[in-house]
Design a protein around this motif. Structure first.
Motif, PDB file in Angstrom:
ATOM      1  N   GLY A 188       0.817  -1.207   0.000  1.00  0.00           N
ATOM      2  CA  GLY A 188       0.000   0.000   0.000  1.00  0.00           C
ATOM      3  C   GLY A 188       0.851   1.257   0.000  1.00  0.00           C
ATOM      4  N   ALA A 189       0.176   2.394   0.129  1.00  0.00           N
ATOM      5  CA  ALA A 189       0.848   3.687   0.154  1.00  0.00           C
ATOM      6  C   ALA A 189       0.494   4.411   1.446  1.00  0.00           C
ATOM      7  N   VAL A 190       1.514   4.998   2.066  1.00  0.00           N
ATOM      8  CA  VAL A 190       1.347   5.753   3.305  1.00  0.00           C
ATOM      9  C   VAL A 190       1.811   7.180   3.045  1.00  0.00           C
ATOM     10  N   TYR A 191       0.939   8.138   3.350  1.00  0.00           N
ATOM     11  CA  TYR A 191       1.258   9.553   3.208  1.00  0.00           C
ATOM     12  C   TYR A 191       1.312  10.156   4.603  1.00  0.00           C
ATOM     13  N   SER A 192       2.489  10.673   4.977  1.00  0.00           N
ATOM     14  CA  SER A 192       2.693  11.256   6.305  1.00  0.00           C
ATOM     15  C   SER A 192       2.852  12.759   6.175  1.00  0.00           C
ATOM     16  N   PHE A 193       1.998  13.476   6.896  1.00  0.00           N
ATOM     17  CA  PHE A 193       2.012  14.936   6.864  1.00  0.00           C
ATOM     18  C   PHE A 193       2.509  15.447   8.203  1.00  0.00           C
ATOM     19  N   LYS A 213      13.726   4.731   7.877  1.00  0.00           N
ATOM     20  CA  LYS A 213      14.934   3.988   7.483  1.00  0.00           C
ATOM     21  C   LYS A 213      15.180   2.802   8.412  1.00  0.00           C
ATOM     22  N   LEU A 214      14.999   3.015   9.690  1.00  0.00           N
ATOM     23  CA  LEU A 214      15.219   1.965  10.682  1.00  0.00           C
ATOM     24  C   LEU A 214      14.324   0.759  10.425  1.00  0.00           C
ATOM     25  N   ASN A 215      13.107   0.998   9.938  1.00  0.00           N
ATOM     26  CA  ASN A 215      12.150  -0.077   9.671  1.00  0.00           C
ATOM     27  C   ASN A 215      12.179  -0.562   8.227  1.00  0.00           C
ATOM     28  N   ASN A 216      13.018   0.062   7.411  1.00  0.00           N
ATOM     29  CA  ASN A 216      13.195  -0.347   6.022  1.00  0.00           C
ATOM     30  C   ASN A 216      11.868  -0.420   5.268  1.00  0.00           C
ATOM     31  N   VAL A 217      11.057   0.630   5.423  1.00  0.00           N
ATOM     32  CA  VAL A 217       9.790   0.694   4.693  1.00  0.00           C
ATOM     33  C   VAL A 217       9.937   1.698   3.552  1.00  0.00           C
ATOM     34  N   GLY A 218       9.571   1.269   2.366  1.00  0.00           N
ATOM     35  CA  GLY A 218       9.732   2.117   1.188  1.00  0.00           C
ATOM     36  C   GLY A 218       8.428   2.645   0.627  1.00  0.00           C
ATOM     37  N   ASN A 219       7.338   2.440   1.343  1.00  0.00           N
ATOM     38  CA  ASN A 219       6.029   2.837   0.828  1.00  0.00           C
ATOM     39  C   ASN A 219       5.472   4.082   1.523  1.00  0.00           C
ATOM     40  N   VAL A 220       6.371   4.912   2.062  1.00  0.00           N
ATOM     41  CA  VAL A 220       5.966   6.118   2.791  1.00  0.00           C
ATOM     42  C   VAL A 220       6.405   7.361   2.033  1.00  0.00           C
ATOM     43  N   LYS A 221       5.477   8.282   1.842  1.00  0.00           N
ATOM     44  CA  LYS A 221       5.798   9.597   1.286  1.00  0.00           C
ATOM     45  C   LYS A 221       5.596  10.615   2.398  1.00  0.00           C
ATOM     46  N   VAL A 222       6.653  11.343   2.747  1.00  0.00           N
ATOM     47  CA  VAL A 222       6.600  12.351   3.799  1.00  0.00           C
ATOM     48  C   VAL A 222       6.374  13.717   3.166  1.00  0.00           C
ATOM     49  N   CYS A 223       5.384  14.437   3.685  1.00  0.00           N
ATOM     50  CA  CYS A 223       5.042  15.760   3.178  1.00  0.00           C
ATOM     51  C   CYS A 223       5.268  16.787   4.286  1.00  0.00           C
ATOM     52  N   ASN A 224       6.225  17.696   4.076  1.00  0.00           N
ATOM     53  CA  ASN A 224       6.521  18.735   5.059  1.00  0.00           C
ATOM     54  C   ASN A 224       5.570  19.905   4.829  1.00  0.00           C
ATOM     55  N   CYS A 225       4.427  19.852   5.514  1.00  0.00           N
ATOM     56  CA  CYS A 225       3.413  20.882   5.394  1.00  0.00           C
ATOM     57  C   CYS A 225       2.424  20.733   6.536  1.00  0.00           C
TER      58      CYS A 225
END
Length: 186
Positions: free
Chosen positions: A76-81, A96-108
């Motif tokens: 799936g896809a995870v969007y973190s705001f 990085k510690l959890n080695n998850v590549g399905n997260v998009k971080v949004c600085n807003c």
């Protein structure tokens, strides 16, 4: 003195850095000895994510729920705001510690309208940052871009199945900016 906080909730294992004082204070000693941060919320969220493909974490902070969601939905896809850059540094460390590549971080900041807002500047990451509407009282502020979830996910052409909102009193603003999402799906 430990540098990691580990949690296992319903078979989902995650680990969080506690190398910095803010993270250490967040997890220890409150959740030491097998206690879990917001267990009921986490269990409910993980149950809902079993049949989901998109999760939005509004007010991601250190990424506690972001990491659990990413591990629960590896396809799936995870969007973190998150509006605070110091918190984003810690969130990125946990990703990085959890080695998850399905997260998009949004600085807003997620709000009721597109534009900008400000919050009081802190020297360290803080659990209680909130958008400020106060007049200039000598406090130093950080300006941040604001988005609405309707606009963000409308452009992405994606509808989140589960949305977690924890924005220290600005929840109504977030809801005002997601009217179309609320109308469009469960």
């Amino acid at each position: 003195g430990r540098a990691r906080y580990s949690v296992n909730i319903n078979g989902i294992e995650a680990v969080y850095s506690t190398e910095d004082e803010h993270s250490k204070h967040m997890f220890y000693p409150k959740y030491d000895g097998g206690r879990v941060y917001e267990r009921i919320v986490a269990e409910m969220m993980l149950e809902d994510l079993k049949h989901s493909g998109v999760f939005a974490d509004v007010g991601a902070h250190l990424g506690y729920f972001t990491i659990l969601a990413a591990k629960a939905m590896p396809e799936g896809a995870v969007y973190s705001f998150e509006m605070d850059k110091k918190s984003i540094e810690l969130l990125d460390k946990n990703i990085k510690l959890n080695n998850v590549g399905n997260v998009k971080v949004c600085n807003c900041a997620v709000s009721g309208k597109q534009g900008s807002a400000r919050f009081a500047k802190k020297d360290e990451a803080d659990d209680y940052l909130s958008i400020s509407t106060e007049s200039d009282d000598g406090t130093e502020y950080v300006e941040v871009r604001t988005i609405t979830l309707d606009n963000f996910f409308g452009k992405m052409k994606v509808v989140p199945n589960v949305i977690k909102i924890d924005v220290e009193g600005a929840e109504m603003l977030v809801l005002q900016g997601m009217k179309e999402l609320l109308r469009s799906g469960p």
